[in-house]
Scaffold this motif. Sequence first.
Motif, PDB file in Angstrom:
ATOM      1  N   UNK A 194       0.840  -1.201   0.000  1.00 17.40           N
ATOM      2  CA  UNK A 194       0.000   0.000   0.000  1.00 17.40           C
ATOM      3  C   UNK A 194       0.876   1.252   0.000  1.00 17.40           C
ATOM      4  N   UNK A 195       1.892   1.281   0.861  1.00 15.90           N
ATOM      5  CA  UNK A 195       2.789   2.443   0.943  1.00 15.90           C
ATOM      6  C   UNK A 195       3.611   2.609  -0.331  1.00 15.90           C
ATOM      7  N   UNK A 196       4.118   1.499  -0.866  1.00 13.96           N
ATOM      8  CA  UNK A 196       4.904   1.573  -2.106  1.00 13.96           C
ATOM      9  C   UNK A 196       4.031   2.067  -3.254  1.00 13.96           C
ATOM     10  N   UNK A 197       2.836   1.483  -3.381  1.00 15.36           N
ATOM     11  CA  UNK A 197       1.928   1.849  -4.477  1.00 15.36           C
ATOM     12  C   UNK A 197       1.601   3.344  -4.450  1.00 15.36           C
ATOM     13  N   UNK A 198       1.369   3.855  -3.250  1.00 16.10           N
ATOM     14  CA  UNK A 198       1.022   5.277  -3.112  1.00 16.10           C
ATOM     15  C   UNK A 198       2.177   6.202  -3.474  1.00 16.10           C
ATOM     16  N   UNK A 199       3.402   5.687  -3.427  1.00 13.96           N
ATOM     17  CA  UNK A 199       4.580   6.500  -3.764  1.00 13.96           C
ATOM     18  C   UNK A 199       4.928   6.437  -5.251  1.00 13.96           C
ATOM     19  N   UNK A 200       4.297   5.515  -5.978  1.00 16.15           N
ATOM     20  CA  UNK A 200       4.623   5.378  -7.398  1.00 16.15           C
ATOM     21  C   UNK A 200       4.116   6.586  -8.185  1.00 16.15           C
ATOM     22  N   UNK A 201       4.884   7.036  -9.159  1.00 16.96           N
ATOM     23  CA  UNK A 201       4.419   8.149  -9.989  1.00 16.96           C
ATOM     24  C   UNK A 201       3.140   7.759 -10.731  1.00 16.96           C
ATOM     25  N   UNK A 202       2.203   8.682 -10.836  1.00 15.09           N
ATOM     26  CA  UNK A 202       0.916   8.402 -11.476  1.00 15.09           C
ATOM     27  C   UNK A 202       1.101   7.961 -12.929  1.00 15.09           C
ATOM     28  N   UNK A 203       2.137   8.487 -13.576  1.00 18.07           N
ATOM     29  CA  UNK A 203       2.415   8.102 -14.965  1.00 18.07           C
ATOM     30  C   UNK A 203       2.722   6.608 -15.071  1.00 18.07           C
ATOM     31  N   UNK A 204       3.469   6.103 -14.095  1.00 13.50           N
ATOM     32  CA  UNK A 204       3.823   4.679 -14.080  1.00 13.50           C
ATOM     33  C   UNK A 204       2.579   3.823 -13.841  1.00 13.50           C
TER      34      UNK A 204
END
Length: 196
Positions: A180-190
């Motif tokens: 959950x924490x990793x996903x939220x940090x991913x750039x929206x473009x990715x």
Amino acid sequence: MQESTKTSLWKFKLSTAVMVLIPAAVGINYVAKALAEGLKLPLWLGSLGTFLASMLAGPIAGAISGFINNIIYGLTLSPISTVYAITSLAIGIAVGVLFHRGWFSTAKKVFVSALIIALVSAVISTPLNIIFWGGQTGVAWGDALFASMVANHLPVWLASFTDEFVLDILDKVAVAYLAFLIYRQLPQRLVQFFKD
């Protein structure tokens, strides 16, 4: 609308992005599980990549990632792991479905999702534990609980399920929050890259 939601959940396109994601997820699973085993942690962590693949590209991508990891891990580090490929497949599907339905949108929902995923994992793993290992999981404190329950004349299947479920709760809660924490940090473009 409901029908298109169902279709998009199970849609699987082997795009370049997904072909890169699956090996990356397998690698994350492999390293996390090896690290947990090497440090003798009371959890497995071997489904982190599966969670991320399911969240990014859907349940089929997650299921494939989990399944492949268990086969590779079983062939290289721990033959026991191969037996649980079917459990990893189910974890990938469960994460993908829950994520698609919005169950990874808040910290509270992530906790509930982790409990559901732990239950799915325990239901599938318990018969495997009984068939191959007499009901035990191989994690010392979980197996101590199993031994205590069996010594108190509780059925082996119940002791095995309890052993597995207690460990799965700890593992899946840790992995779910980490994903959950990793996903939220991913750039929206990715993230969008996998939705197209």
